[in-house]
Design a protein around this motif. Structure first.
Motif, mmCIF file in Angstrom:
data_model
loop_
_atom_site.group_PDB
_atom_site.id
_atom_site.type_symbol
_atom_site.label_atom_id
_atom_site.label_comp_id
_atom_site.label_asym_id
_atom_site.label_seq_id
_atom_site.Cartn_x
_atom_site.Cartn_y
_atom_site.Cartn_z
ATOM 1 N N LYS A 110 0.795 -1.060 0.022
ATOM 2 C CA LYS A 110 0.005 -0.116 0.072
ATOM 3 C C LYS A 110 0.860 1.359 -0.015
ATOM 4 O O LYS A 110 2.061 1.193 0.308
ATOM 5 C CB LYS A 110 -1.015 -0.065 1.204
ATOM 6 C CG LYS A 110 -0.079 -0.047 2.563
ATOM 7 C CD LYS A 110 -0.885 -0.288 3.647
ATOM 8 C CE LYS A 110 -2.055 0.691 3.765
ATOM 9 N NZ LYS A 110 -2.780 0.704 4.978
ATOM 10 N N HIS A 158 -13.448 -0.689 0.483
ATOM 11 C CA HIS A 158 -12.975 -1.467 1.573
ATOM 12 C C HIS A 158 -11.858 -2.219 1.184
ATOM 13 O O HIS A 158 -11.955 -2.891 0.175
ATOM 14 C CB HIS A 158 -14.119 -2.016 2.019
ATOM 15 C CG HIS A 158 -15.144 -1.525 2.673
ATOM 16 N ND1 HIS A 158 -15.135 -0.998 4.125
ATOM 17 C CD2 HIS A 158 -16.249 -0.553 2.110
ATOM 18 C CE1 HIS A 158 -16.211 -0.295 4.219
ATOM 19 N NE2 HIS A 158 -16.800 -0.110 3.058
ATOM 20 N N THR A 159 -11.002 -2.168 1.978
ATOM 21 C CA THR A 159 -9.984 -3.334 2.157
ATOM 22 C C THR A 159 -9.787 -4.173 3.518
ATOM 23 O O THR A 159 -9.558 -3.466 4.492
ATOM 24 C CB THR A 159 -8.328 -2.847 1.790
ATOM 25 O OG1 THR A 159 -8.507 -2.219 0.548
ATOM 26 C CG2 THR A 159 -7.349 -3.856 2.032
ATOM 27 N N ASP A 211 -10.151 -10.908 -6.063
ATOM 28 C CA ASP A 211 -10.247 -10.122 -5.243
ATOM 29 C C ASP A 211 -10.320 -10.561 -3.795
ATOM 30 O O ASP A 211 -10.715 -10.007 -2.779
ATOM 31 C CB ASP A 211 -11.657 -8.980 -5.172
ATOM 32 C CG ASP A 211 -12.846 -9.982 -5.316
ATOM 33 O OD1 ASP A 211 -12.699 -11.250 -5.165
ATOM 34 O OD2 ASP A 211 -13.867 -9.493 -5.788
ATOM 35 N N THR A 255 -16.413 -2.129 -2.599
ATOM 36 C CA THR A 255 -16.067 -0.980 -3.293
ATOM 37 C C THR A 255 -15.584 -0.113 -2.094
ATOM 38 O O THR A 255 -16.538 0.028 -1.052
ATOM 39 C CB THR A 255 -16.784 -0.109 -4.069
ATOM 40 O OG1 THR A 255 -17.207 -0.970 -5.025
ATOM 41 C CG2 THR A 255 -16.271 0.937 -4.647
ATOM 42 N N ALA A 264 -7.238 -11.518 2.684
ATOM 43 C CA ALA A 264 -7.503 -10.134 2.480
ATOM 44 C C ALA A 264 -8.699 -9.964 1.355
ATOM 45 O O ALA A 264 -8.477 -10.611 0.237
ATOM 46 C CB ALA A 264 -6.177 -9.343 1.722
ATOM 47 N N ASP A 281 -10.347 -3.239 8.909
ATOM 48 C CA ASP A 281 -11.113 -2.725 7.619
ATOM 49 C C ASP A 281 -10.458 -1.189 7.503
ATOM 50 O O ASP A 281 -10.787 -0.383 8.092
ATOM 51 C CB ASP A 281 -12.497 -2.731 7.837
ATOM 52 C CG ASP A 281 -13.382 -2.295 6.586
ATOM 53 O OD1 ASP A 281 -12.922 -2.254 5.596
ATOM 54 O OD2 ASP A 281 -14.478 -1.866 6.691
ATOM 55 N N GLU A 282 -9.829 -1.199 6.106
ATOM 56 C CA GLU A 282 -9.794 0.136 5.752
ATOM 57 C C GLU A 282 -10.706 0.749 4.571
ATOM 58 O O GLU A 282 -10.844 -0.119 3.650
ATOM 59 C CB GLU A 282 -8.142 0.246 5.125
ATOM 60 C CG GLU A 282 -7.657 1.765 4.734
ATOM 61 C CD GLU A 282 -6.282 1.594 4.211
ATOM 62 O OE1 GLU A 282 -5.998 2.317 3.170
ATOM 63 O OE2 GLU A 282 -5.372 0.987 5.073
ATOM 64 N N PHE A 283 -11.153 1.715 4.964
ATOM 65 C CA PHE A 283 -12.508 2.072 3.982
ATOM 66 C C PHE A 283 -12.324 3.839 3.623
ATOM 67 O O PHE A 283 -11.804 4.480 4.431
ATOM 68 C CB PHE A 283 -14.001 1.620 4.659
ATOM 69 C CG PHE A 283 -13.916 2.326 5.930
ATOM 70 C CD1 PHE A 283 -14.731 3.335 6.082
ATOM 71 C CD2 PHE A 283 -13.769 1.402 7.175
ATOM 72 C CE1 PHE A 283 -15.031 3.760 7.525
ATOM 73 C CE2 PHE A 283 -13.933 2.043 8.439
ATOM 74 C CZ PHE A 283 -14.917 3.170 8.355
ATOM 75 N N THR A 326 -10.918 -7.415 -1.196
ATOM 76 C CA THR A 326 -11.285 -6.095 -1.595
ATOM 77 C C THR A 326 -12.484 -6.131 -2.631
ATOM 78 O O THR A 326 -12.530 -5.279 -3.264
ATOM 79 C CB THR A 326 -9.795 -5.655 -2.477
ATOM 80 O OG1 THR A 326 -9.765 -6.803 -3.575
ATOM 81 C CG2 THR A 326 -8.792 -5.654 -1.622
ATOM 82 N N ARG A 327 -13.341 -6.940 -2.209
ATOM 83 C CA ARG A 327 -14.507 -7.314 -3.179
ATOM 84 C C ARG A 327 -15.428 -5.888 -3.042
ATOM 85 O O ARG A 327 -16.119 -5.594 -4.013
ATOM 86 C CB ARG A 327 -15.230 -8.472 -2.925
ATOM 87 C CG ARG A 327 -16.533 -8.836 -3.500
ATOM 88 C CD ARG A 327 -17.019 -10.282 -3.260
ATOM 89 N NE ARG A 327 -16.020 -11.361 -3.601
ATOM 90 C CZ ARG A 327 -16.048 -12.420 -2.984
ATOM 91 N NH1 ARG A 327 -17.115 -12.772 -2.377
ATOM 92 N NH2 ARG A 327 -15.090 -13.430 -3.409
#
Length: 660
Positions: A24, A327-328, A274, A325, A320, A374-376, A322-323
């Motif tokens: 990242k 959000h990771t 993803d 939108t 992980a 969760d990174e969003f 990423t499905r």
């Protein structure tokens, strides 16, 4: 170098593994990440991980002629094995399971020539790594075989009768198989030391002769193929200590012997476009075989040797996703089994034959963990990082209150971080997190009141600013506040053990990274910190200020590269003096700050595969002392509370790449 020195447009091409265990941008990481690369290691002549750490913003180490101890964010008592900053190798924790010690000197697992980069992520790391990641994470990323693509033979000579040999081989085959193997051997005669405290005829008039030698042997292997990575490393290190455990054993045998091995297997694959999976299986072994001679000679009990052993294994399964939108999502589970944690010192006779066992303390520990982050995206300029980890330990074999209440009690580690991209040049980050450290077997076995120990907890808040003044100049700044609670300390007035102490630290760190035409590079940082212990006194060995400057440039038409390093370490407080009842008789005294310069000349090009590097450490030969890990005092007023550090030293390395 620090990643923040890179121009903004290059950040998207740079991976940061530790901060989230995913590739990242640095600007998106919840922390102000620092990185020292392989090029930096060579340019500035670093020889141990401690050298690398001392170059990083806000970090420092302390050497007591036995080990280097890690300090940062105000915490770093000499002799404190724990350190509270976790050290990883390629994402796997390397601390042993007896002392939780991070080995950052020649007892460490990795030769620095095998390191691609070292990452430092300040702040708590328990959300990702669980127990003992209180104040930060240091992750050592090793090179691949393709980084060598040859065999390499290196020979080093250095001050005080030091020499080192290393043989490495790295290659990436046509089928994609990447291989790296290395072996090294180091030996140093060390120095003789004079201690006025021991200046009596019975104690060799204060001279410790031949009590500073060191020897280390390392092996390393790494194999990678199609997402599978296999790695194994081992080190055996013997270090003589000029200071004894007991005062009547001065100038007698006291050898620290550590053996560490670590192996891991990691498989990384994409379940779908993803959805990613990373599985890691690891195993560790640590043995403490230190031996020391008694002052009063008994033919059947002349030596005492540690036969301490720790073994552990674990499995970490991470996903992980990423499905969705914006959000990771990273989530997973870890199981760790510390199936052997044994303290068992034995008595040896004059022929080093075992006579009897003093005691045997066996421990075990199993920890089950679940975690998710969760990174969003909140808006075009604002993102959030929310994480939570659940750890369920069986930490200590105990059946007495109140130990039983926490030995099996679950620990929750939360984190909340916000990142604001104010404009294309400015990033602001704010975070709050909590972390924990369980009492380790050494804490418990060395205390008469071991059932009163509690897990330490830290609550940490931090605000970070990253600003690109220009494409070649970046400013990094941070302010932080930590509260470390449920600490064990010894009361000054009564000498009693207390188990609910609370330490506090607050600080400010700034750094600039500048580059100029002609490949001239500058990194400069300053740190101020104010740390107090559980009684409101200044924390031992906590410098109020730190300053560091690293400047490098090419010379002689790019034949050489010159690395100049300046470091300032502010004044510190020694440990207090106590009487036989553990009551304080004198508070710690201040030890003045010191500054010193290191100079390294490195061949920028290799001639027929040959390269060389010459380092002069403490080039101005500054004489200085650091707080001692063990303090001593007599009724007559004599005290030993500091340790003299090295003056000017030299290190020369010549390496040869062959068999390409």
């Amino acid at each position: 170098m620090d990643l923040t020195s890179l121009p903004f447009e290059k950040l998207t091409q740079t991976d940061v593994i530790t901060a989230s265990k995913l590739a990242k941008q640095v600007s998106d990481s919840p922390s102000a990440v620092s990185i020292v690369t392989a090029a930096d290691i060579r340019t500035f002549g670093y020889r141990t991980l401690a050298d690398v750490i001392n170059s990083m913003r806000g970090l420092y180490t302390t050497f007591d002629r036995r080990y280097e101890y890690l300090g940062g964010r105000g915490f770093g008592a000499p002799g404190d094995y724990v350190g509270r900053i976790m050290v990883l190798i390629d994402g796997s924790a390397t601390q042993d399971n007896l002392y939780n010690q991070a080995y950052i000197d020649n007892s460490g697992l990795i030769d620095l020539e095998l390191i691609d980069r070292v990452e430092y992520v300040p702040g708590t790391g328990s959300v990702t790594y669980g127990n003992n990641a209180l104040l930060g994470i240091i992750n050592v990323i090793t090179k691949k075989g393709s980084d060598f693509n040859s065999a390499q033979l290196a020979a080093d000579v250095f001050s005080h009768g030091g020499r080192k040999e290393r043989l490495s081989f790295g290659k990436k085959l046509d089928n994609g198989l990447d291989l790296l193997f290395s072996a090294s051997w180091l030996k140093s005669d060390g120095q003789d030391f004079y201690f006025p405290y021991f200046d009596t005829p019975k104690q060799n008039n204060g001279w410790a002769v031949g009590q500073d030698f060191e020897e280390a042997r390392r092996l390393f292997a790494k194999v990678e193929f199609n997402g599978l990575s296999l790695q194994a490393a081992s080190v055996t290190r013997t270090k003589a200590s000029p200071l004894p455990r007991r005062e009547d054993a001065f100038n007698r045998i006291y050898h620290l012997v550590d053996e560490t091995s670590h192996a891991s297997a990691k498989y990384d694959f994409n379940i779908s476009q993803d959805f990613k999976s990373v599985s890691r299986l690891y195993y560790g072994l640590y043995e403490d075989k230190s031996i020391r001679e008694y002052g009063a000679i008994d033919p059947k009990e002349q030596f005492r040797q540690n036969q301490h052993e720790g073994r552990w294994w674990g499995l970490d399964q991470k996903f992980a996703l990423t499905r969705f939108t914006g959000h990771t999502l990273v989530f997973g589970a870890e199981y760790r089994d510390d199936f052997k944690q044994v303290f068992s010192p034995v008595a040896l006779d004059a022929k080093f034959q075992k006579q009897f066992v003093y005691y045997r303390y066996p421990y075990t520990n199993r920890t089950y963990s679940l975690y998710a982050t969760d990174e969003f995206t909140v808006s075009d300029k604002l993102s959030a990082n929310v994480g939570l980890r659940y750890d369920k330990p069986n930490a200590i074999d105990c059946s007495v209150e109140p130990c039983i209440r926490y030995a099996h009690k679950a620990a929750i580690s939360p984190r909340l971080a916000l990142t604001l991209q104010a404009d294309t040049e400015t990033t602001i980050k704010a975070s709050h997190s909590q972390a924990f450290r369980l009492p380790n077997p050494y804490d418990v076995s060395s205390s008469k009141q071991s059932d009163l120990f509690k897990p330490e907890h830290v609550s940490a808040s931090e605000l970070v600013l990253l600003h690109d003044v220009s494409p070649k100049l970046r400013l990094t700044g941070s302010v932080y506040h930590y509260v470390l609670s449920d600490q064990h300390y010894v009361a000054s007035a009564s000498g009693a053990d207390v188990f609910d102490g609370q330490s506090k630290t607050k600080g400010l760190e700034v750094q600039i990274d500048q580059s100029w035409a002609g490949d001239v590079q500058l990194r400069a940082s300053a740190a101020w910190q104010d740390a107090t212990d559980s009684e409101g006194l200044r924390l031992v060995n906590s410098p109020r200020s730190l300053g560091k400057v690293n400047l490098s440039w090419p010379a002689l038409d790019n034949i050489l590269r010159i690395g100049l390093e300046a470091q300032y370490l502010g004044s510190r407080i020694t440990k207090e003096l106590r009487n036989s009842d553990n009551v304080m008789v004198r508070p710690g005294r201040p030890v003045g700050g010191t500054s010193f310069f290191n100079l390294t000349l490195t061949s920028a090009q290799r001639w027929n595969g040959v390269g060389a590097s010459l380092s002069i450490k403490n080039a101005l030969n500054r004489q200085f002392e650091v707080p001692a890990s063990v303090v001593r005092n007599t009724r007559e007023g004599m005290a030993l509370d500091t340790m003299q550090m090295d003056g000017r030293t030299y290190w020369l390395q010549v390496s040869w790449d062959f068999w390409k």
